[in-house]
Design a protein around this motif. Structure first.
Motif, short mmCIF file in Angstrom:
data_model
loop_
_atom_site.label_atom_id
_atom_site.label_comp_id
_atom_site.label_asym_id
_atom_site.label_seq_id
_atom_site.Cartn_x
_atom_site.Cartn_y
_atom_site.Cartn_z
N PHE A 236 0.61 -1.19 0.35
CA PHE A 236 -0.31 0.04 -0.47
C PHE A 236 0.39 0.86 -0.30
O PHE A 236 0.58 1.98 -0.54
CB PHE A 236 -1.26 0.11 1.36
N CYS A 237 1.71 1.41 0.90
CA CYS A 237 2.43 2.18 0.43
C CYS A 237 3.27 2.41 -0.64
O CYS A 237 3.38 3.67 -1.59
CB CYS A 237 4.78 1.83 1.17
N ILE B 166 1.57 1.44 -3.79
CA ILE B 166 0.55 2.32 -4.47
C ILE B 166 0.20 3.54 -4.02
O ILE B 166 0.15 4.48 -4.77
CB ILE B 166 -0.71 0.85 -3.82
N LEU B 167 0.91 4.06 -2.87
CA LEU B 167 0.36 5.62 -2.73
C LEU B 167 1.40 6.34 -2.91
O LEU B 167 1.38 7.65 -3.69
CB LEU B 167 0.59 5.86 -0.50
N VAL C 168 -5.82 5.91 0.13
CA VAL C 168 -4.60 4.76 0.07
C VAL C 168 -4.15 5.27 1.70
O VAL C 168 -3.31 4.34 2.31
CB VAL C 168 -4.23 5.31 -0.83
N ALA D 75 -7.68 9.80 -3.60
CA ALA D 75 -7.51 8.85 -3.84
C ALA D 75 -6.28 8.85 -2.73
O ALA D 75 -5.94 7.53 -2.39
CB ALA D 75 -7.18 7.65 -5.57
N SER D 76 -5.44 9.60 -2.06
CA SER D 76 -4.46 9.87 -1.69
C SER D 76 -4.47 9.21 -0.32
O SER D 76 -3.91 8.61 0.40
CB SER D 76 -3.31 11.14 -2.18
N VAL E 34 -6.23 3.45 4.90
CA VAL E 34 -5.49 1.79 4.95
C VAL E 34 -3.90 1.83 4.55
O VAL E 34 -3.66 0.92 5.79
CB VAL E 34 -5.60 0.96 3.23
N PHE E 35 -2.95 2.64 4.12
CA PHE E 35 -1.71 1.80 4.07
C PHE E 35 -1.29 1.92 6.03
O PHE E 35 -0.17 0.95 6.70
CB PHE E 35 -0.36 3.14 3.50
N VAL F 56 -0.56 7.54 -6.77
CA VAL F 56 -1.54 7.47 -7.18
C VAL F 56 -1.62 9.50 -7.46
O VAL F 56 -0.93 9.90 -6.46
CB VAL F 56 -2.73 7.13 -5.56
N THR G 117 6.82 5.50 -2.70
CA THR G 117 7.07 4.36 -3.69
C THR G 117 8.68 3.65 -3.18
O THR G 117 8.92 2.19 -3.21
CB THR G 117 7.44 4.55 -5.21
#
Length: 503
Positions: free
Chosen positions: A339-340, A342-343, A355, A351-352, A358-359, A346, A417
Motif C-alpha cells: 500500500f505504501c 500504491i500511495l 490509500v 485517492a491519496s 489503509v496503509f 496515485v 514508492t
C-alpha cells in the motif's frame, strides 16, 4: 480447629493473575492498581512525548518562513528528531532491566522537557535542529512503555496490552497535527503575530510532558509486587549485572531481526509523521489546517490499528502459537509495503487520502504484531531486547529520510514508492526467526523434548541457578507454554494426563 469460622482473605489484586502476579485479563476501562494504572500512565506519558516530538511539522510552513529554513534544513531537522532516540532506546532498555520502568521513564521525560521549551526561542536552523534532536530523545519512553506492559500482563494478553499502550501513545503523532494548528490559531486570535504565536504554542506540549512524568513517578509501580528498589532491598528481586543483561540481549539474533523489521514499520510511521503535512500542503495546495487534518488521520489510526495488531497476535497465538504470531507479522507488514508503493503512485487528493489511511492501518498493526513477539525473545534481557527493537525503528526512520526525503534528489511521491519496496524487503528476515521449543514460520519445534525451561534457563549459569537467581525465568517459562498453540500443546500432552485438582 475453627476452619469454617475463618474469614476468607481478600484477593491481593483486582484482576486475576498468574504465578508471576501478571494480569491474565486486559480491562481497558479499568484503572485498578497496579496493572491497569500502569497501562494508563504508560500510554499517556508516551503520548505526551509523541506530541512534543512532532509538534513542529504541522507548523513548518510558518517556522520555515520565520527562520528562513531551506528544504535541506527541514530534512535535517526531521532526521535529528528521530536519530537521538536510536541509542537512547537501547540505553533505556538496559535502564529498565536494572532500575525499573517507572524511574527510567520519568527521568527521561523530565530531562527532555526543557528541549521542548527551548524550541520556542530557536533563532536559526542550527538551534531549531538541536531543539528537535534533544526533544526526540523522549521517544525512548516507548521502550519503558513496552517493558512495563510485559512486566504487568501475562502471555495470553501481553500482545494486546503492548499494542494498545504503544498505539495510543503513537496517537500523539496524529493528535499533534490537530493540536498545534488549533493552539496556533487560538494564540493568533488573541492578538499575537504569527511569528510569535508559533513560539508560544510550544509551551503547551512542554507542560503536558512535564506533568505526565510526575504522574508516572508518583502513581506508578514497576512490578505487580512493588518497585524495583523496595523488592531488591527485601531480597524478593535480585539485582542483575549490566554485563550479563547486555550479553544475553545482543547475542540473541532474534532481537536483531525484529529491530530490522521494526525499522520498516515504526520507522516508516515516524517518517510519515515528519513529511505528510508538508507533502499535502505543497502537492495539493491546501490550507495549513486542512493539510494538518489529513496528516492527523495517519497518526490517529493508531487508536485502533496498532492495538488491533496486538490483539491479532494474541488471537492467532491461541490457535497456532508463536508460529501464528510470526506469520501474522510477515503478512500484515508486507501488505503495508504494497500500500505504501500504491500511495506513491496515485495522483488525486481523494485517492491519496484513502490509500494513506489503509496503509496506516497495516503499517501500524505491524508495530503491534512485532511487540507480540518481543516479550518471548528473552526473559533476562527483556528491556534490552525491547530497546534494540525500538531503536531499530528510529534507525529505519533516519535511513529512510536520509535516502529518500532529504533535499531534492527524489520527489516525495517517488520516495514513498521506494520506501514501500524497502518495507517488503526488510520484512523477509522474519522467516529466519526460530524458537527451538515452538518452531518458526516454516518449521515446527526442533524436537518434542525441547521445552520452554531449556530455552529461558539457558540464560543462567549453573552457579546462578544454585543461588536461585533463575526462579523468575522458571515461572515465565511455565506461563509461556501457551505459545505452543492448541495443536502442538495437545500433541505434547501425555495421553493419561489428568487435570490438577485445587483444594
Amino acid at each position: 480447629m475453627e476452619v469454617e469460622g475463618q474469614a476468607t482473605q481478600p484477593p491481593k489484586f483486582a484482576l486475576p493473575v498468574d504465578s508471576e502476579n501478571k494480569a491474565t485479563v486486559f480491562r481497558l476501562f479499568s484503572v485498578a492498581a497496579p496493572h491497569m494504572r500502569a497501562f494508563h500512565l504508560s500510554w499517556v506519558s508516551f503520548f505526551a512525548c509523541f506530541v512534543s516530538t512532532f509538534a513542529a511539522p504541522p507548523l513548518l510552513p510558518i517556522i520555515r518562513d520565520n527562520l528562513n529554513l531551506t528544504a535541506s534544513d527541514i530534512g535535517n531537522a526531521g532526521i535529528a528528531s528521530v536519530s537521538g532516540a536510536v541509542f537512547a532506546r537501547v540505553a533505556m532498555g538496559t535502564a529498565c532491566d536494572l532500575f525499573g520502568p517507572r524511574l527510567a521513564s520519568a527521568s527521561l521525560i523530565l530531562l527532555t522537557a526543557p528541549a521542548v521549551y527551548f524550541t520556542s526561542i530557536a533563532s536559526s536552523s542550527t538551534s531549531f535542529l538541536l531543539a528537535r534532536f534533544f526533544t526526540g530523545f523522549s521517544l525512548a519512553s516507548f521502550v519503558s512503555t513496552q517493558f512495563w506492559m510485559s512486566s504487568m500482563f501475562s502471555a495470553p494478553v501481553v500482545g494486546t496490552a503492548n499494542g494498545v499502550a504503544g498505539g495510543w501513545g503513537n496517537l500523539g503523532g496524529g493528535a499533534t497535527q490537530l493540536i498545534m494548528p488549533l493552539v496556533f490559531a487560538l494564540i493568533l486570535n488573541i492578538g499575537a503575530v504569527k511569528f510569535t504565536a508559533w513560539r508560544i504554542a510550544f509551551f503547551i506540549p512542554a507542560l503536558f510532558q512535564t506533568l505526565s512524568a510526575f504522574a508516572v513517578l508518583i502513581f506508578g509501580k514497576d512490578l505487580p509486587d512493588g518497585n524495583f528498589r523496595r523488592l531488591q532491598k527485601s531480597g524478593d528481586k535480585t539485582k542483575d549485572k549490566v554485563s550479563n543483561v547486555f550479553f544475553h540481549g545482543i547475542s540473541n539474533y532474534r532481537g536483531w531481526i525484529l529491530a530490522l523489521t521494526y525499522g520498516y514499520c515504526f520507522g516508516v510511521e515516524l517518517t510519515i509523521d515528519n513529511i505528510v503535512a508538508e507533502y499535502f500542503y505543497d502537492r495539493f495546495d491546501l490550507k495549513l489546517h486542512t493539510a494538518g487534518m489529513i496528516a492527523a488521520s495517519f497518526g490517529l489510526a493508531n487508536i485502533v490499528s496498532r492495538p488491533g495488531g496486538g490483539m491479532l497476535s494474541d488471537a492467532v497465538a491461541k490457535r497456532f502459537g508463536m508460529r501464528g504470531r510470526l506469520w501474522a507479522l510477515w503478512i500484515v507488514q508486507t501488505l503495508g509495503g504494497v500500500f505504501c508503493i500504491i500511495l506513491g503512485r496515485v495522483g488525486s487528493l481523494g485517492a491519496s487520502v484513502a490509500v494513506m489511511i489503509v496503509f496506516s492501518i497495516f503499517v501500524q498493526a505491524a508495530c503491534g504484531l512485532t511487540f507480540g513477539v518481543v516479550p518471548f525473545v528473552s526473559r533476562r534481557s527483556l528491556g534490552l531486547i525491547s530497546g534494540m527493537t525500538g531503536g531499530g525503528g528510529n534507525v529505519g526512520a533516519v535511513l529512510t529520510q536520509l535516502i529518500f526525503f532529504k533535499g531534492s534528489k527524489y520527489s516525495k511521491e517517488t520516495g514513498m514508492t521506494f520506501m514501500g519496496v524497502m518495507i517488503i524487503c526488510c520484512t523477509l528476515p522474519v522467516c529466519l526467526i526460530y524458537f527451538p521449543q515452538w518452531g518458526g514460520m516454516f518449521c515446527g519445534p526442533s524436537s518434542k523434548s525441547a521445552t520452554e525451561e531449556d530455552y529461558y534457563l539457558s540464560e543462567w549459569t549453573s552457579e546462578e541457578k544454585e543461588k536461585g537467581l533463575h526462579l523468575a525465568s522458571l515461572k515465565f517459562a511455565d506461563n509461556s507454554r501457551r505459545e505452543r498453540g492448541r495443536k502442538q500443546d495437545s500433541e505434547t500432552k501425555p495421553v493419561d494426563e489428568t487435570p490438577s485438582t485445587h483444594v
